[in-house]
Design an enzyme around this catalytic site. Structure first.
Site, PDB file in Angstrom:
ATOM      1  N   VAL A 202       0.852  -1.191   0.000  1.00 33.43           N
ATOM      2  CA  VAL A 202       0.000   0.000   0.000  1.00 33.43           C
ATOM      3  C   VAL A 202       0.885   1.237   0.000  1.00 33.43           C
ATOM      4  CG1 VAL A 202      -1.739   1.293   1.297  1.00 33.43           C
ATOM      5  CG2 VAL A 202      -1.898  -1.179   1.138  1.00 33.43           C
ATOM      6  N   ASP A 203       1.774   1.299   0.965  1.00 39.79           N
ATOM      7  CA  ASP A 203       2.727   2.393   1.070  1.00 39.79           C
ATOM      8  C   ASP A 203       4.030   1.805   1.581  1.00 39.79           C
ATOM      9  OD1 ASP A 203       4.211   4.637   1.586  1.00 39.79           O
ATOM     10  OD2 ASP A 203       2.848   5.498   3.061  1.00 39.79           O
ATOM     11  N   PRO A 204       5.001   1.555   0.694  1.00 35.53           N
ATOM     12  CA  PRO A 204       5.031   1.935  -0.724  1.00 35.53           C
ATOM     13  C   PRO A 204       4.339   0.896  -1.610  1.00 35.53           C
ATOM     14  CG  PRO A 204       7.081   0.883  -0.140  1.00 35.53           C
ATOM     15  CD  PRO A 204       6.269   0.930   1.123  1.00 35.53           C
ATOM     16  N   ASP A 207       0.351   3.601  -3.488  1.00 32.85           N
ATOM     17  CA  ASP A 207       0.466   5.063  -3.494  1.00 32.85           C
ATOM     18  C   ASP A 207       1.264   5.549  -4.703  1.00 32.85           C
ATOM     19  OD1 ASP A 207       2.798   3.926  -2.510  1.00 32.85           O
ATOM     20  OD2 ASP A 207       3.225   5.586  -1.135  1.00 32.85           O
TER      21      ASP A 207
END
Length: 281
Positions: A202-204, A207
């Site tokens: 998701v992050d990283p 995004d």
């Protein structure tokens, strides 16, 4: 008893069963087996109690594991095989996606209950108990036997896993930031024809995709991006963040805290700005 059985057989069976009727009534009270007042013969006949196999029948779990392994081997010849290293918070959605797509998955972890939980939830999933801190040789053999390795281990393990993937020409995916140690393996991976993709989370991860999609749309409309700031996360419900940090842990708590101490690098008015990693005094 069915009417077609001779009466003497019915009477004989009833005479054998009658001494245990009181025991069966006692067992029906659903108390823990060790607290149930009944004969030892009746207890020995109980296969499962309170959701668990009783000691006399724990071998059934081994038989299930053996049959599951045989079933997995039969599937291996016709299915793509993915090795998932780690069975923590983020592993279940990954395993679910892969198995839904008809992929045979092997999950390796140092915690037996974690791999067993995943194997019981998802079909075509084989649990393997391994302690990667003590012995990496079994991991290397499994990497060579699978089409793809997904490392959901702490980032410090990734370089060693990547070296094994390069050696055996197997692709690799991680959800961690691209570290300097992983960057050093870029040329070796290219020479071996191996694809190693980092930051698939998701992050990283997501995004980055959303950022590039935003940039592309702005460019297509003739726009100019003067500033871009990305925030990832949300406000957790109070019932699910009952800890001093008021944080909903969806991945390793230790990893979260270590990440908070990491350095940072960003563009500010086209100039690179850096924030050094935190060091304990």
């Amino acid at each position: 008893m069915p009417a077609q059985l001779p009466q003497e057989s019915t009477n004989y069976f009833g005479s054998l069963l009658r001494p245990y009727v009181d025991d069966m009534l006692a067992l029906a009270e659903m108390k823990p087996l060790e607290q149930t007042l009944c004969s030892q013969d009746a207890k020995n006949a109980v296969i499962a109690s309170h959701g668990k196999l009783t000691p006399n029948f724990e071998y059934i779990a081994d038989l299930r594991a053996e049959n599951r392994a045989k079933h997995s081997k039969r599937l291996e010849s016709s299915m793509k095989k993915v090795l998932v290293l780690g069975a923590g918070y983020v592993s279940a959605p990954c395993v679910q996606y892969l198995t839904d797509e008809g992929v045979a998955v092997t999950v390796a972890s140092a915690l037996q209950h974690e791999v067993d939980a995943l194997a019981s939830r998802f079909q075509n999933t084989t649990p393997v108990l391994m302690d990667m801190k003590k012995d990496m040789e079994p991991i290397e053999k499994m990497i060579a036997d699978h089409d793809l390795t997904i490392s959901l281990l702490p980032y410090a393990f990734h370089p060693q896993i990547a070296e094994m993937c390069i050696k055996h020409k197997r692709d690799m995916v991680t959800a961690s930031y691209l570290s300097p140690q992983m960057s050093e393996l870029h040329r070796a991976a290219m020479d071996a024809g191996v694809t190693i993709v980092n930051e698939v989370g998701v992050d990283p991860g997501i995004d980055h995709l959303l950022a590039m999609d935003c940039f592309r749309e702005a460019d297509q409309r003739g726009g100019k991006i003067e500033s871009f700031v990305s925030w990832c996360g949300g406000l957790p419900a109070a019932d699910f963040s009952a800890n001093p940090l008021r944080y909903r842990f969806s991945w390793s708590p230790k990893g979260v805290l270590n990440n908070l101490k990491a350095g940072a690098k960003w563009l500010d008015n086209n100039e690179v700005s850096k924030l050094c990693a935190y060091k304990s005094p």
